[in-house]
Motif scaffolding. Structure first.
Motif, PDB file in Angstrom:
ATOM      1  N   LEU A  31       0.650  -1.182  -0.046  1.00 51.71           N
ATOM      2  CA  LEU A  31       0.032   0.034   0.032  1.00 51.71           C
ATOM      3  C   LEU A  31       1.016   1.341  -0.107  1.00 51.71           C
ATOM      4  O   LEU A  31       1.878   1.172   0.520  1.00 51.71           O
ATOM      5  CB  LEU A  31      -0.923   0.097   1.263  1.00 51.71           C
ATOM      6  N   VAL A  32       0.181   2.175  -0.628  1.00 58.17           N
ATOM      7  CA  VAL A  32       1.116   3.370  -0.727  1.00 58.17           C
ATOM      8  C   VAL A  32       0.448   4.399   0.365  1.00 58.17           C
ATOM      9  O   VAL A  32      -0.781   4.667   0.117  1.00 58.17           O
ATOM     10  CB  VAL A  32       1.139   4.032  -2.059  1.00 58.17           C
ATOM     11  N   SER A  33       1.011   4.771   1.256  1.00 59.34           N
ATOM     12  CA  SER A  33       0.560   5.562   2.407  1.00 59.34           C
ATOM     13  C   SER A  33       0.729   6.945   2.198  1.00 59.34           C
ATOM     14  O   SER A  33       2.197   7.237   2.307  1.00 59.34           O
ATOM     15  CB  SER A  33       1.139   4.851   3.913  1.00 59.34           C
ATOM     16  N   PHE A  34       0.111   7.893   2.639  1.00 59.92           N
ATOM     17  CA  PHE A  34       0.105   9.409   2.641  1.00 59.92           C
ATOM     18  C   PHE A  34      -0.242   9.409   3.987  1.00 59.92           C
ATOM     19  O   PHE A  34      -0.433  10.799   4.196  1.00 59.92           O
ATOM     20  CB  PHE A  34      -0.554  10.043   1.841  1.00 59.92           C
ATOM     21  N   GLN A  35      -0.055   8.827   5.020  1.00 52.84           N
ATOM     22  CA  GLN A  35      -0.176   9.053   6.475  1.00 52.84           C
ATOM     23  C   GLN A  35       0.529  10.169   7.160  1.00 52.84           C
ATOM     24  O   GLN A  35       0.063  10.819   8.035  1.00 52.84           O
ATOM     25  CB  GLN A  35      -0.521   7.963   7.198  1.00 52.84           C
ATOM     26  N   LYS A  36       1.647  10.419   6.425  1.00 51.11           N
ATOM     27  CA  LYS A  36       2.334  11.490   7.073  1.00 51.11           C
ATOM     28  C   LYS A  36       2.081  12.724   6.753  1.00 51.11           C
ATOM     29  O   LYS A  36       2.555  13.849   7.296  1.00 51.11           O
ATOM     30  CB  LYS A  36       3.738  11.054   6.749  1.00 51.11           C
ATOM     31  N   LEU A  37       1.267  12.790   5.543  1.00 54.33           N
ATOM     32  CA  LEU A  37       0.967  14.137   5.359  1.00 54.33           C
ATOM     33  C   LEU A  37       0.287  14.959   6.444  1.00 54.33           C
ATOM     34  O   LEU A  37      -0.374  14.228   7.016  1.00 54.33           O
ATOM     35  CB  LEU A  37      -0.056  13.988   3.973  1.00 54.33           C
ATOM     36  N   LYS A  38       0.551  16.106   6.537  1.00 57.61           N
ATOM     37  CA  LYS A  38      -0.101  17.031   7.584  1.00 57.61           C
ATOM     38  C   LYS A  38      -0.869  17.956   6.948  1.00 57.61           C
ATOM     39  O   LYS A  38      -0.263  18.687   5.994  1.00 57.61           O
ATOM     40  CB  LYS A  38       0.972  17.226   8.740  1.00 57.61           C
ATOM     41  N   LEU A  39      -1.696  18.596   7.710  1.00 55.67           N
ATOM     42  CA  LEU A  39      -2.784  19.668   7.325  1.00 55.67           C
ATOM     43  C   LEU A  39      -2.292  20.794   8.333  1.00 55.67           C
ATOM     44  O   LEU A  39      -2.278  20.494   9.498  1.00 55.67           O
ATOM     45  CB  LEU A  39      -4.025  19.434   7.353  1.00 55.67           C
ATOM     46  N   THR A  40      -2.415  21.934   7.927  1.00 53.38           N
ATOM     47  CA  THR A  40      -2.058  22.977   8.807  1.00 53.38           C
ATOM     48  C   THR A  40      -2.849  24.137   8.214  1.00 53.38           C
ATOM     49  O   THR A  40      -3.221  24.559   7.170  1.00 53.38           O
ATOM     50  CB  THR A  40      -0.609  23.274   8.604  1.00 53.38           C
ATOM     51  N   ASN A  41      -3.084  25.193   9.291  1.00 52.31           N
ATOM     52  CA  ASN A  41      -3.826  26.399   8.860  1.00 52.31           C
ATOM     53  C   ASN A  41      -2.967  27.441   8.924  1.00 52.31           C
ATOM     54  O   ASN A  41      -3.320  28.513   8.871  1.00 52.31           O
ATOM     55  CB  ASN A  41      -5.117  26.616  10.118  1.00 52.31           C
ATOM     56  N   ASN A  42      -1.716  27.270   9.163  1.00 51.14           N
ATOM     57  CA  ASN A  42      -0.748  28.351   9.156  1.00 51.14           C
ATOM     58  C   ASN A  42      -0.460  28.531   7.735  1.00 51.14           C
ATOM     59  O   ASN A  42       0.430  27.839   7.148  1.00 51.14           O
ATOM     60  CB  ASN A  42       0.532  27.730   9.965  1.00 51.14           C
ATOM     61  N   HIS A  43      -0.552  29.938   7.321  1.00 55.18           N
ATOM     62  CA  HIS A  43      -0.577  30.289   5.862  1.00 55.18           C
ATOM     63  C   HIS A  43       1.200  30.318   5.841  1.00 55.18           C
ATOM     64  O   HIS A  43       1.514  30.464   4.679  1.00 55.18           O
ATOM     65  CB  HIS A  43      -0.936  31.497   5.687  1.00 55.18           C
ATOM     66  N   LEU A  44       1.835  30.357   6.970  1.00 52.52           N
ATOM     67  CA  LEU A  44       3.193  30.709   6.640  1.00 52.52           C
ATOM     68  C   LEU A  44       4.079  29.475   7.092  1.00 52.52           C
ATOM     69  O   LEU A  44       5.092  29.412   7.326  1.00 52.52           O
ATOM     70  CB  LEU A  44       3.700  31.768   7.645  1.00 52.52           C
ATOM     71  N   ASP A  45       3.254  28.343   7.037  1.00 52.57           N
ATOM     72  CA  ASP A  45       3.611  27.226   7.350  1.00 52.57           C
ATOM     73  C   ASP A  45       5.395  26.826   7.005  1.00 52.57           C
ATOM     74  O   ASP A  45       5.362  26.789   5.527  1.00 52.57           O
ATOM     75  CB  ASP A  45       3.015  26.005   7.017  1.00 52.57           C
TER      76      ASP A  45
END
Length: 529
Positions: free
Chosen positions: A150-164
């Motif tokens: 399986l190809v996992s994208f579980q490490k992908l993270k979401l942020t609300n910080n526009h300057l992330d």
DNA sequence: TCTATCACTTG
DNA sequence: CCAAGTGATAG
């Protein structure tokens, strides 16, 4: 309950495929099965992309969330998605190298609110932030590698910080989004450098969600608790929970844990899904092969999501999120065609009317993030080091590059640029990139791999890529470089930023930019060296 | 609305 | 133990 989601790793459901259907699946394991996957259909051409099929792992779980109205928490530091986005890919040429990446595009141009147990539109969406791409850490890797597990994208993270500064995908709270998977051929013959870069995009409408800073619908909270191993501590049924709560809180003795209470209380379905619910599962999913059209497909609620603004965020022009798993394939031209097409409007979704979001042009600019050399991660240079984040950075090593100059022009459509060595091409930019509505930038992880892909939408948007360094790479190819794809740009270059200026000193990003759509096309190598 | 912190879990 | 990720919660 059950599904633990990711962890199992196995179940898959076929969802979309790129073009034809070669085989269906390899295996599905047991588990849920889904029913109808979409059928594959497809079409297309692109060399070798035709037989690619993608199955969403744990689709059943996704569907459960979708029926209620999936919500994903976004935090400043970055939050993973749950359910995790994992897919099984079949039909890849074992020897050919591919880059797998994800992006999350606006589902529509509305802002939502959750009141009265349901979601409703409150206004127009905010401008959309820089679309970033998350390149799977194993990229580029051979078809054999991707197919192995399986190809996992579980490490992908979401942020609300526009300057992330970490390369996480930036989203706006209370807005609807649609994750998309892109498979780009990166083989030497065709790949990155060549003009024929072929790629296809898969959209699983059941993965659409509304970004929130805290859960709105208790049903979602409950589903998360029941299915996410990390939230196990909140599961409780009965007594335990009460006791636990009591102990913890000390204060009010809970008669009933809030969670429990809430859950019960709300039973309303989500609006979101409300409609769709039923639909989603349908087999119909099959959507058309090309996406563009997508419009078609069902009308599931998700459509909301679908609405692809074209401009907005969609990176690829054509790719509109459709509900179904659509596959867009793009190959060269098709992409465009597709793009244009689809749009339907549903009540919910609206296409972005003219205005799209902002388009203004402000782009983020990219500053340069010094790319950390591959091993290093943080860059002191930035000054970030101290920041709390810095550590992260280091760990992750994600880097983003933005190109300051965009040469978008040069890059056209699908050009890939190689950036790897980060340093080379980057330019640091200003202190800080303000947020921009759609910038494009990409980040790459350690230096290796790709930097960006491109995309674009017709409008000025571009996207950024983020690669996650973190993950593993099992077989990863030598990191060499990163490549970017660009598409052509339609609009302007990025660089401008509007306001903000900041104080932050974050890192810099380099951007490569890309805007426009990626069509498929031609990539070029750019910079490399 | 969003942020920071907490206790909890997984690995 | 630790690191990291979760939802809950107060502010």
């Amino acid at each position: 309950m059950a599904n633990g989601g990711d962890q199992f790793g196995l179940a898959e459901r076929p969802d979309s495929d790129c073009m034809d259907s070669p085989k269906e699946t390899k295996q599905e394991k047991h588990s849920f099965t889904l029913n109808s996957p979409t059928s594959p259909q497809t079409a297309s051409n692109q060399q070798g992309m035709e037989g690619i099929k993608v199955f969403l792992h744990d689709r059943e779980l996704w569907t459960k969330f979708d029926e209620v109205g999936t919500e994903m928490i976004i935090t400043k530091a970055g939050r993973r998605m749950f359910p995790s986005y994992k897919v099984k890919v079949t039909g890849l040429n074992p020897k050919t190298k591919y880059i797998l990446l994800m992006d999350i595009v606006p589902g529509d141009d509305h802002r939502y609110k959750f009141a009265d147990n349901k979601w409703s539109i409150t206004g127009k969406a905010e401008p959309a932030m820089p679309g970033r791409l998350y390149v799977h850490p194993d990229s580029p890797a051979t078809g054999a590698h991707w197919s192995r597990q399986l190809v996992s994208f579980q490490k992908l993270k979401l942020t609300n910080n526009h300057l992330d500064p970490f390369g996480h995908i930036i989203l706006n709270s209370m807005h609807k989004y649609q994750p998309r998977l892109h498979i780009v051929k990166a083989d030497e013959n065709n790949g990155f450098g060549s003009k024929n870069t072929a790629f296809c995009t898969h959209v699983f409408s059941e993965t659409a969600f509304i970004a929130v800073t805290s859960y709105q619908n208790h049903k979602i909270t409950q589903l998360k608790i029941e299915n996410n191993p990390f939230a196990k501590g909140f599961r409780g049924s009965d007594d335990n929970e009460l006791h636990r709560m009591a102990k913890l809180q000390g204060k009010d003795y809970p008669v009933v844990p809030r969670s429990t209470v809430r859950q019960r209380v709300c039973s309303a379905g989500s609006p979101f899904s409300g409609e769709s619910r039923g639909l989603r599962a349908s087999p119909e999913d099959v959507g058309s092969p090309y996406s563009c059209e997508n419009g078609l497909n069902r009308s599931s609620p998700r459509e909301l999501l679908n609405a692809p603004p074209a401009h907005y965020t969609l990176p690829h022009p054509h790719l509109q999120p459709a509900q179904q798993p659509q596959v867009y394939h793009c190959t060269k031209r098709k992409a465009e065609e597709n793009c244009s097409s689809g749009n339907h409007q549903h009540p919910y979704k609206k296409p972005f009317p003219g205005g799209s979001p902002s388009e203004g042009q402000s782009y983020y600019h990219p500053s340069s993030y010094p790319a950390p050399p591959p091993g290093l991660s943080s860059n002191p240079a930035l000054g970030l080091t101290d920041s709390p984040y810095s550590s992260d950075m280091g760990q992750r090593q994600a880097c983003m590059f933005a190109s300051s100059e965009p040469r978008m022009d040069e890059l056209n459509c699908a050009s890939w640029s190689y950036t790897c060595p980060l340093s080379t091409a980057m330019t640091p930019m200003e202190p800080y990139p303000p947020y921009t509505p759609h910038p494009t930038y990409s980040s790459s992880p350690q230096g290796s791999r790709l930097s960006a892909i491109a995309h674009q939408s017709p409008s000025p948007l571009g996207e950024q890529l983020t690669h996650d360094p973190y993950q593993n790479q099992s077989s990863g190819p030598p990191p060499q470089s990163s490549q970017n794809i660009h598409s052509r740009q339609l609009s302007s270059p990025l660089r401008e930023y509007p306001r903000y200026t900041p104080n932050l000193s974050p890192p810099l990003y380099h951007t490569l930019e890309t805007h426009t759509h990626i069509r498929c096309g031609v990539p070029e190598w750019s910079a490399a060296s």
